[in-house]
Design an enzyme around this catalytic site. Sequence first.
Site, PDB file in Angstrom:
ATOM      1  N   LYS A  45      63.033 -11.209  57.303  1.00 21.38           N
ATOM      2  CA  LYS A  45      63.523 -11.999  58.436  1.00 21.38           C
ATOM      3  C   LYS A  45      62.447 -12.168  59.499  1.00 21.38           C
ATOM      4  O   LYS A  45      62.309 -13.227  60.099  1.00 21.38           O
ATOM      5  CB  LYS A  45      64.769 -11.346  59.058  1.00 21.38           C
ATOM      6  N   LYS A  73      69.623 -15.921  47.215  1.00 18.85           N
ATOM      7  CA  LYS A  73      71.005 -15.451  47.418  1.00 18.85           C
ATOM      8  C   LYS A  73      71.761 -16.425  48.323  1.00 18.85           C
ATOM      9  O   LYS A  73      71.159 -17.066  49.189  1.00 18.85           O
ATOM     10  CB  LYS A  73      71.021 -14.021  47.971  1.00 18.85           C
ATOM     11  N   LYS A  87      74.059 -17.495  54.901  1.00 19.13           N
ATOM     12  CA  LYS A  87      74.323 -18.475  55.959  1.00 19.13           C
ATOM     13  C   LYS A  87      73.046 -18.988  56.587  1.00 19.13           C
ATOM     14  O   LYS A  87      73.031 -20.044  57.181  1.00 19.13           O
ATOM     15  CB  LYS A  87      75.273 -17.939  57.027  1.00 19.13           C
TER      16      LYS A  87
END
Length: 332
Positions: A114, A197, A200
């Site tokens: 991230k 995967k 969102k």
Amino acid sequence: MSQKRVLSGIQPTSDSFHLGNYLGAVKQWVELQDSHDAYYCIVDLHAMTVETDPKLMRKRTLTSAAQLLAFGISPEKATLFVQSQVPAHNQLGWVMECLTGFGEASRMTQFKDKSQKSGADTTRVGLFTYPMLMAADILLYQTNLVPVGEDQRQHIELTRDIAERFNSKYGKTFVIPEGYILKEGAKIFDIQDPTAKMSKSAGSGAGLIEIMDTPEANLKKIKSAVTDAGREVKFDAKEKPGISNLLSIHSALSGKSIKSLELEFDGKGYGDFKTSVAEVVVEYLRPIRSKALELLEDEPYLLTILHDGAQKASSVADKTLEQTYKNLGLVL
Ligand code: AMP
Ligand code: TRP
């Protein structure tokens, strides 16, 4: 004999949960509440590790509660609560941070992924310390089992390491938790890019099946899911990631085994199979979405459940926190 304890958490970071959240985690939450003393937490403090808007935070927290109840989490069987309403999470979170090595925390792959994506200037320190807050969430409840998707495995390992370290240094304080990660459903992939995967934060959203989306929108999305070379409906995660992902989804929702689905679609093409997947998903989600929308009409009811849950959760969490402080030598 007292029941074993289960705890899990989910972030209110979107207007809807997606099929990966349900199959990887929430479906197991619903099953485990019958046989376990269950605590389920909407982790709004974790959601603050990325940019948030106060109006959306409130709305999404309530929408999360409505969806969990619609999926079958029962306030009579499980304790459903919001993380920020139980201050012991922040308090134990600090203790966890003080027990974790900087190098150890730096090895968390979710943080690395991230933070690499968003760059050092926009990455918050909270994103770095997030696994330590998660460890606090788990350890406060003397949790035995933590039902989550595959992407959380490393955070659970870290939680176990910290708990073992604390116990051996300061005396037995925490139960060492175990992950409950099923083989099937633990990783649901994006239906437009079945090598990534379902998430969102991914791309356009075309590959994401959202619980709160209309049945028409989901039908259309699944019918345009990418498939693979060849025309045989067969589970082969390497050669046929798209079809294999759709087989996992169908199987988890219809209850039919993958083998029996392969037989059912033997000699038929991808088109027939995708139509069947679309119908299964849409019909499964239709009553859940309606129920969630209905619950959202009654905000006082949702707030009562969450406040009651927070009270019950606090009474367990505060005991663990007190024992932790005592063992650390803090003056009480
Ligand atoms: P989050 O939305 O990150 O709070 O995730 C909530 C739960 O859903 C966690 O237990 C995750 O492991 C699980 N989860 C998220 N995405 C997926 C996915 N694509 N497949 C399976 N489980 C998932
Ligand atoms: N980190 C988890 C996720 O992103 C959410 C979470 C926070 C959690 N606290 C938890 C999961 C405690 C299980 C137990 O999905």
